[in-house]
Design a protein around this motif. Structure first.
Motif, mmCIF file in Angstrom:
data_model
loop_
_atom_site.group_PDB
_atom_site.id
_atom_site.type_symbol
_atom_site.label_atom_id
_atom_site.label_comp_id
_atom_site.label_asym_id
_atom_site.label_seq_id
_atom_site.Cartn_x
_atom_site.Cartn_y
_atom_site.Cartn_z
ATOM 1 N N MET A 83 0.841 -1.173 0.000
ATOM 2 C CA MET A 83 0.000 0.000 0.000
ATOM 3 C C MET A 83 0.885 1.235 0.000
ATOM 4 O O MET A 83 1.820 1.343 0.775
ATOM 5 C CB MET A 83 -0.926 -0.017 1.226
ATOM 6 N N TYR A 84 0.590 2.147 -0.854
ATOM 7 C CA TYR A 84 1.335 3.383 -0.967
ATOM 8 C C TYR A 84 0.658 4.456 -0.130
ATOM 9 O O TYR A 84 -0.513 4.753 -0.322
ATOM 10 C CB TYR A 84 1.411 3.804 -2.439
ATOM 11 N N LEU A 85 1.362 4.996 0.837
ATOM 12 C CA LEU A 85 0.816 6.056 1.679
ATOM 13 C C LEU A 85 1.190 7.407 1.113
ATOM 14 O O LEU A 85 2.325 7.639 0.723
ATOM 15 C CB LEU A 85 1.351 5.946 3.105
ATOM 16 N N ARG A 86 0.249 8.278 1.083
ATOM 17 C CA ARG A 86 0.501 9.619 0.574
ATOM 18 C C ARG A 86 0.127 10.622 1.659
ATOM 19 O O ARG A 86 -0.964 10.580 2.207
ATOM 20 C CB ARG A 86 -0.315 9.864 -0.670
ATOM 21 N N TYR A 87 1.036 11.500 1.958
ATOM 22 C CA TYR A 87 0.807 12.509 2.975
ATOM 23 C C TYR A 87 0.327 13.799 2.323
ATOM 24 O O TYR A 87 0.547 14.017 1.133
ATOM 25 C CB TYR A 87 2.091 12.768 3.772
ATOM 26 N N PRO A 88 -0.287 14.684 3.090
ATOM 27 C CA PRO A 88 -0.816 15.907 2.510
ATOM 28 C C PRO A 88 0.260 16.889 2.058
ATOM 29 O O PRO A 88 -0.040 17.864 1.414
ATOM 30 C CB PRO A 88 -1.662 16.514 3.626
ATOM 31 N N GLY A 89 1.502 16.621 2.385
ATOM 32 C CA GLY A 89 2.597 17.497 1.961
ATOM 33 C C GLY A 89 3.926 16.827 2.241
ATOM 34 O O GLY A 89 4.019 15.833 2.942
ATOM 35 N N SER A 90 4.943 17.389 1.672
ATOM 36 C CA SER A 90 6.291 16.852 1.864
ATOM 37 C C SER A 90 6.690 16.887 3.333
ATOM 38 O O SER A 90 6.384 17.851 4.046
ATOM 39 C CB SER A 90 7.288 17.677 1.045
ATOM 40 N N ILE A 91 7.391 15.847 3.763
ATOM 41 C CA ILE A 91 7.868 15.827 5.148
ATOM 42 C C ILE A 91 8.958 16.872 5.364
ATOM 43 O O ILE A 91 9.306 17.183 6.491
ATOM 44 C CB ILE A 91 8.370 14.427 5.561
ATOM 45 N N PHE A 92 9.470 17.426 4.290
ATOM 46 C CA PHE A 92 10.525 18.442 4.385
ATOM 47 C C PHE A 92 9.958 19.867 4.308
ATOM 48 O O PHE A 92 10.685 20.822 4.481
ATOM 49 C CB PHE A 92 11.559 18.231 3.271
ATOM 50 N N ASN A 93 8.662 19.991 4.045
ATOM 51 C CA ASN A 93 8.026 21.300 3.931
ATOM 52 C C ASN A 93 7.500 21.718 5.305
ATOM 53 O O ASN A 93 6.621 21.068 5.861
ATOM 54 C CB ASN A 93 6.877 21.238 2.918
ATOM 55 N N PRO A 94 7.997 22.840 5.846
ATOM 56 C CA PRO A 94 7.537 23.261 7.175
ATOM 57 C C PRO A 94 6.045 23.608 7.219
ATOM 58 O O PRO A 94 5.442 23.591 8.284
ATOM 59 C CB PRO A 94 8.391 24.491 7.485
ATOM 60 N N LEU A 95 5.433 23.877 6.074
ATOM 61 C CA LEU A 95 4.008 24.179 6.056
ATOM 62 C C LEU A 95 3.148 22.936 6.259
ATOM 63 O O LEU A 95 1.955 23.036 6.512
ATOM 64 C CB LEU A 95 3.629 24.867 4.735
ATOM 65 N N SER A 96 3.736 21.756 6.158
ATOM 66 C CA SER A 96 2.993 20.507 6.329
ATOM 67 C C SER A 96 3.091 19.946 7.742
ATOM 68 O O SER A 96 2.475 18.931 8.041
ATOM 69 C CB SER A 96 3.508 19.459 5.337
ATOM 70 N N VAL A 97 3.833 20.587 8.603
ATOM 71 C CA VAL A 97 4.067 20.084 9.955
ATOM 72 C C VAL A 97 2.754 19.887 10.715
ATOM 73 O O VAL A 97 2.550 18.881 11.379
ATOM 74 C CB VAL A 97 5.017 21.029 10.734
ATOM 75 N N GLY A 98 1.832 20.828 10.606
ATOM 76 C CA GLY A 98 0.561 20.730 11.326
ATOM 77 C C GLY A 98 -0.258 19.532 10.896
ATOM 78 O O GLY A 98 -0.773 18.782 11.721
ATOM 79 N N CYS A 99 -0.382 19.330 9.576
ATOM 80 C CA CYS A 99 -1.126 18.173 9.072
ATOM 81 C C CYS A 99 -0.486 16.873 9.519
ATOM 82 O O CYS A 99 -1.173 15.936 9.922
ATOM 83 C CB CYS A 99 -1.188 18.214 7.540
ATOM 84 N N HIS A 100 0.834 16.811 9.436
ATOM 85 C CA HIS A 100 1.527 15.587 9.825
ATOM 86 C C HIS A 100 1.349 15.301 11.312
ATOM 87 O O HIS A 100 1.187 14.149 11.711
ATOM 88 C CB HIS A 100 3.003 15.681 9.465
ATOM 89 N N HIS A 101 1.346 16.353 12.114
ATOM 90 C CA HIS A 101 1.132 16.170 13.558
ATOM 91 C C HIS A 101 -0.263 15.596 13.823
ATOM 92 O O HIS A 101 -0.423 14.683 14.630
ATOM 93 C CB HIS A 101 1.312 17.501 14.287
ATOM 94 N N LEU A 102 -1.281 16.136 13.138
ATOM 95 C CA LEU A 102 -2.643 15.627 13.321
ATOM 96 C C LEU A 102 -2.754 14.174 12.902
ATOM 97 O O LEU A 102 -3.427 13.372 13.555
ATOM 98 C CB LEU A 102 -3.635 16.481 12.537
ATOM 99 N N ILE A 103 -2.083 13.804 11.827
ATOM 100 C CA ILE A 103 -2.102 12.406 11.377
ATOM 101 C C ILE A 103 -1.468 11.507 12.429
ATOM 102 O O ILE A 103 -1.987 10.436 12.738
ATOM 103 C CB ILE A 103 -1.386 12.267 10.013
ATOM 104 N N LYS A 104 -0.368 11.938 13.006
ATOM 105 C CA LYS A 104 0.289 11.154 14.061
ATOM 106 C C LYS A 104 -0.636 10.969 15.260
ATOM 107 O O LYS A 104 -0.570 9.964 15.954
ATOM 108 C CB LYS A 104 1.572 11.844 14.526
ATOM 109 N N GLN A 105 -1.481 11.951 15.533
ATOM 110 C CA GLN A 105 -2.401 11.892 16.664
ATOM 111 C C GLN A 105 -3.643 11.064 16.368
ATOM 112 O O GLN A 105 -4.482 10.879 17.222
ATOM 113 C CB GLN A 105 -2.828 13.304 17.078
#
Length: 108
Positions: free
Chosen positions: A1-23
């Motif tokens: 399964m290929y997981l796709r995140y809402p933004g690059s893990i290297f883009n600081p603008l995606s930090v909030g989305c990635h944090h919510l996904i982790k939660q």
């Protein structure tokens, strides 16, 4: 399964989305996503422990007149953090309401 995140893990603008996904956040793309989260919940579930809540020191310290948080903390002998958490729970369950200057007990 290929997981796709809402933004690059290297883009600081995606930090909030990635944090919510982790939660454990869930994406909502329609009403069905919301309804799915509420399946099995009923109003009676929230009030199943109403007798226990009525005897709770915190609920007993809130009156039918505006009661300030300071008075509630003093009368309940609980830490402020715990009081605020319990007040939010009681408000969500419809037992109290927040008003300017404090809280009111709701008549049942």
């Amino acid at each position: 399964m290929y997981l796709r995140y809402p933004g690059s893990i290297f883009n600081p603008l995606s930090v909030g989305c990635h944090h919510l996904i982790k939660q454990g956040a869930k994406i909502v793309t329609g009403i069905d996503d919301i309804i799915e989260e509420y399946v099995g919940l009923t109003k009676t579930d929230n009030f199943s422990n109403k007798k226990d809540l009525a005897e709770d020191k915190l609920l007993a310290s809130v009156g039918h007149d505006t009661t300030s948080i300071d008075v509630i903390v003093q009368q309940s002998n609980l830490p402020v953090e715990q009081v605020l958490t319990k007040l939010l729970s009681l408000e969500v369950e419809g037992l109290i309401v927040a008003v300017p200057g404090g809280y009111l007990k709701v008549s049942s």
